[in-house]
Write a protein that holds these residues in place. Sequence first.
Motif, mmCIF file in Angstrom:
data_model
loop_
_atom_site.group_PDB
_atom_site.id
_atom_site.type_symbol
_atom_site.label_atom_id
_atom_site.label_comp_id
_atom_site.label_asym_id
_atom_site.label_seq_id
_atom_site.Cartn_x
_atom_site.Cartn_y
_atom_site.Cartn_z
ATOM 1 N N VAL A 105 0.873 -1.167 0.000
ATOM 2 C CA VAL A 105 0.000 0.000 0.000
ATOM 3 C C VAL A 105 0.912 1.218 0.000
ATOM 4 C CG1 VAL A 105 -1.812 1.245 1.214
ATOM 5 C CG2 VAL A 105 -1.791 -1.251 1.248
ATOM 6 N N MET A 106 1.079 1.833 -1.139
ATOM 7 C CA MET A 106 2.052 2.906 -1.308
ATOM 8 C C MET A 106 1.568 4.167 -0.587
ATOM 9 S SD MET A 106 4.171 1.152 -2.909
ATOM 10 C CE MET A 106 5.382 2.420 -3.176
ATOM 11 N N ARG A 107 2.493 5.016 -0.261
ATOM 12 C CA ARG A 107 2.200 6.262 0.434
ATOM 13 C C ARG A 107 1.812 7.309 -0.616
ATOM 14 N NH1 ARG A 107 3.937 7.365 5.575
ATOM 15 N NH2 ARG A 107 5.475 5.676 5.447
ATOM 16 N N THR A 108 0.490 7.638 -0.671
ATOM 17 C CA THR A 108 -0.032 8.548 -1.690
ATOM 18 C C THR A 108 -0.555 9.854 -1.121
ATOM 19 O OG1 THR A 108 -2.187 7.466 -1.546
ATOM 20 C CG2 THR A 108 -0.639 6.618 -3.191
ATOM 21 N N LEU A 109 -0.893 9.909 0.144
ATOM 22 C CA LEU A 109 -1.430 11.138 0.720
ATOM 23 C C LEU A 109 -0.334 12.184 0.860
ATOM 24 C CD1 LEU A 109 -3.838 9.848 3.500
ATOM 25 C CD2 LEU A 109 -4.418 10.702 1.238
ATOM 26 N N LYS A 110 -0.689 13.410 0.555
ATOM 27 C CA LYS A 110 0.240 14.517 0.666
ATOM 28 C C LYS A 110 0.126 15.103 2.076
ATOM 29 C CE LYS A 110 -0.257 15.631 -4.241
ATOM 30 N NZ LYS A 110 -0.651 16.678 -5.223
ATOM 31 N N THR A 111 1.256 15.224 2.707
ATOM 32 C CA THR A 111 1.272 15.728 4.094
ATOM 33 C C THR A 111 1.808 17.138 4.200
ATOM 34 O OG1 THR A 111 3.453 14.732 4.398
ATOM 35 C CG2 THR A 111 1.539 13.405 5.007
ATOM 36 N N SER A 112 2.120 17.791 3.077
ATOM 37 C CA SER A 112 2.677 19.143 3.122
ATOM 38 C C SER A 112 1.588 20.143 3.480
ATOM 39 C CB SER A 112 3.308 19.498 1.772
ATOM 40 O OG SER A 112 3.731 20.842 1.759
ATOM 41 N N LYS A 134 -3.870 5.177 7.390
ATOM 42 C CA LYS A 134 -3.573 3.746 7.381
ATOM 43 C C LYS A 134 -3.876 3.130 6.022
ATOM 44 C CE LYS A 134 -4.379 -0.516 9.950
ATOM 45 N NZ LYS A 134 -5.034 -1.147 11.097
ATOM 46 N N ASN A 135 -5.018 3.525 5.434
ATOM 47 C CA ASN A 135 -5.392 2.982 4.129
ATOM 48 C C ASN A 135 -5.007 3.903 2.978
ATOM 49 O OD1 ASN A 135 -6.758 0.609 5.164
ATOM 50 N ND2 ASN A 135 -8.298 2.026 5.953
ATOM 51 N N GLN A 136 -4.392 5.070 3.293
ATOM 52 C CA GLN A 136 -3.917 6.011 2.276
ATOM 53 C C GLN A 136 -5.048 6.421 1.313
ATOM 54 O OE1 GLN A 136 -0.767 7.547 1.822
ATOM 55 N NE2 GLN A 136 -0.661 6.866 3.966
ATOM 56 N N ARG A 137 -6.126 6.972 1.894
ATOM 57 C CA ARG A 137 -7.232 7.455 1.081
ATOM 58 C C ARG A 137 -7.942 8.583 1.824
ATOM 59 N NH1 ARG A 137 -11.063 2.077 1.572
ATOM 60 N NH2 ARG A 137 -11.519 2.253 3.804
ATOM 61 N N GLU A 138 -8.729 9.367 1.069
ATOM 62 C CA GLU A 138 -9.484 10.481 1.628
ATOM 63 C C GLU A 138 -10.958 10.102 1.706
ATOM 64 O OE1 GLU A 138 -8.702 13.831 -0.772
ATOM 65 O OE2 GLU A 138 -6.670 14.149 0.008
ATOM 66 N N VAL A 139 -11.619 10.430 2.800
ATOM 67 C CA VAL A 139 -13.018 10.088 3.045
ATOM 68 C C VAL A 139 -13.797 11.397 3.180
ATOM 69 C CG1 VAL A 139 -14.646 8.893 4.521
ATOM 70 C CG2 VAL A 139 -12.344 7.956 4.192
ATOM 71 N N VAL A 140 -14.882 11.527 2.414
ATOM 72 C CA VAL A 140 -15.743 12.710 2.462
ATOM 73 C C VAL A 140 -16.932 12.400 3.370
ATOM 74 C CG1 VAL A 140 -17.108 14.346 1.127
ATOM 75 C CG2 VAL A 140 -15.026 13.366 0.147
ATOM 76 N N LEU A 141 -17.102 13.204 4.411
ATOM 77 C CA LEU A 141 -18.185 12.994 5.354
ATOM 78 C C LEU A 141 -19.509 13.440 4.723
ATOM 79 C CD1 LEU A 141 -16.541 14.304 8.637
ATOM 80 C CD2 LEU A 141 -16.698 11.950 7.839
#
Length: 721
Positions: A105-112, A134-141
């Motif tokens: 599971v590659m690191r795709t989220l940008k933390t800058s 943990k799952n490297q994805r964005e969740v929209v509430l």
Amino acid sequence: MPPRLKRTAGGGRSSSASSRVKKPRRDAGASTEALEAATEGKELKTGEELEAEDEDTEDESNGLVDDGSSDDSEDDAPRNRIGNVPLEWYKDEDHVGYDIAGEKVMRTLKTSEIDALLESKDNPDAWRTIKDHKNQREVVLTDTDLEIIRRIRQRMYPSLATDTTEMVEFDNPEARIHPEKKAHPPKARFLPSKWEAMKVKRLVALLREGKIRPPKPPPPEVWDLWADEVARKKGPPPLPAPKLALPGHAESYNPPSEYLFNEDEKKEWEDTFEEERTLTHVPQKFDALRRVPAFKDFIVERFKRCLDLYLVPRALKQRMNVDPESLLPKLPSPKDLRPFPTHIAVAYEGHSGMVRAIAVEASGRYLATASSDETLRIWEVATGRPVRCLKFSSAVTAVAWNPQHLFLAVAAEESVFFLDPGLQQLPPAEAEPEGDQENREEASNADAVPVSSILEFKETVVKPVEGEEDEEPTGAKARAVRWRRVEPDTPQHAMGCRLSIATDGDVQYLVWHHKGNYCAAVSPKAKATSNQCIIHALTQQKSMRPFARLRGGQQVQSCAFHPSKPHFMVATMRSVRIYDLQKQAQIKQLISGAKWISSITVHPSGDHVVVGSYDRRVVWWDLDFASKPYKTLQYHDKAVRCATFHPGKFPLLAACSDDATVSILHAKVFSDLMQSPMIVPVKRLRDHMVNQGFGVLSCAWHPVQPWLFTAGADGRAFLWA
């Protein structure tokens, strides 16, 4: 009214109801408004359309939609399958875990922070987007999720359907005391019950009739001594008692012959203290086990073992991995501490009994030996030639040369004799020891006063003390201080005895003051306590008893004069007392820790005292410090008879013992008070023989040479050089 909705035969669910994907629920209020808006001003749909729409509405209301898969949807299912492994372990990697197929599971989220700022400006839903690292994805509430969060932040129930007026307990008997409804309990519940009153009345009647008795008290707790020990919660862990040594060949009823005692070994075993014996019994040999008698000390031995287990404290010692040689002090080699005596140079043979005392003349030319064969012999030190042989009527117990004049003090026939051997008329010896010129000059100056005038008897008139009768005192006390002239027609006068003092018992030790005017005599077995130690003044021909009675009732064993101060040291059985002769007061008491002191010697500096004891110890004190011993040395297997310092410039200490050996120690005392004395054993002299349980009885150093004189129970005297 809106048309009635129907359910399908399957209860509104499709055939693959087990596989559903969780969707965010819509808000209940929003669904009602949408339904009302749909029904107002619009055409009614047909029955088939309504049934299909009913099915979709039912599934959506339950939050389930059939997607034809057997597992969770790929959108909501967790991608990362590493479990509870911390993500910190992957902080230095380019991936954060592995998916269900084993792929990274590659690191795709940008933390800058800059990327987050730009994203918030470009994306209108950025404010409701959260990052699942943990799952490297964005969740929209969704709106429903936001409504739940809003209610929780306002401390409200998450759902509107929650009923706060009822409380349902599922199998919780401990919480049944709490009310299940909000309504108040009825008033009848607070009124006393008639049935309970009747029941209590009946129990009171039975108690008065004695039919109901109080329960019996519980039995007292009995401590089971042999039960398994209960683990204690507090305190240190229990320490196991040391086990007894396994029996060896000596405990056998038929031991080998080398384990049986001979007469000497048996006597040695009997003379040893009970706590120092290696065996508790004497090995015996029996031809059969049935002939072995009962062990008489069995009960005592078991009782002592029980006392050891019960009373002896035990400590848990942690074993340290330390080299034993590193713990020993770094002592110099004996070769670097020479000179010291190593071998026999001259043997003085002629006595038929034990040589009990030995003394060296101040110049180092003559040697005197006192023996139990009733003779006193004077020898030439260098050649070993006997010069005089004086015969007494009883054993000669002590002898001492005057340090300033050429005469002796001799203890024999229950008297102390001052004896002129007549040696000043003898020609000088052919072989003189080297380095004796200075002492020879001092001796010649001392001999300027004739010995005959020094030993001439002086008539004295004793003045009566006020309150006492004018009569000559009698008894043991008066006899021990009365000086007498040796009559010319007696055998003692022919031997050279000029003055005599009767003693109260045998004198075991004689010592002169370094100025040659005072001589101290020690009689441990004197009948009168004051006669155990008497100081005789030769010039005044008077005797003084400094101690009318000693504290503790202990016998005086030996004594010594301080080499430079007016101090007198008395060795009792277990301590050493130092007295000031001018002030007539005790200065200090030295506690030895020994059971029985045998001799005492003072270092030429006067700051160190050493005693020998019958329990095999040599005890050293430093008078500048405490009254407890500075060192306790133990080099011998039997009693230490004599210990003496070298009177000259050599840092030597000798100790002779009943094991027929003499220990030579390098005992150097430094002038710096911050530096401790250096005590190094350098030699063990072993040429004497044991006779009747006695070994080397006395020893003395040469005044100017590192030579040692020893007197043994085998009847021989040696010069070690």
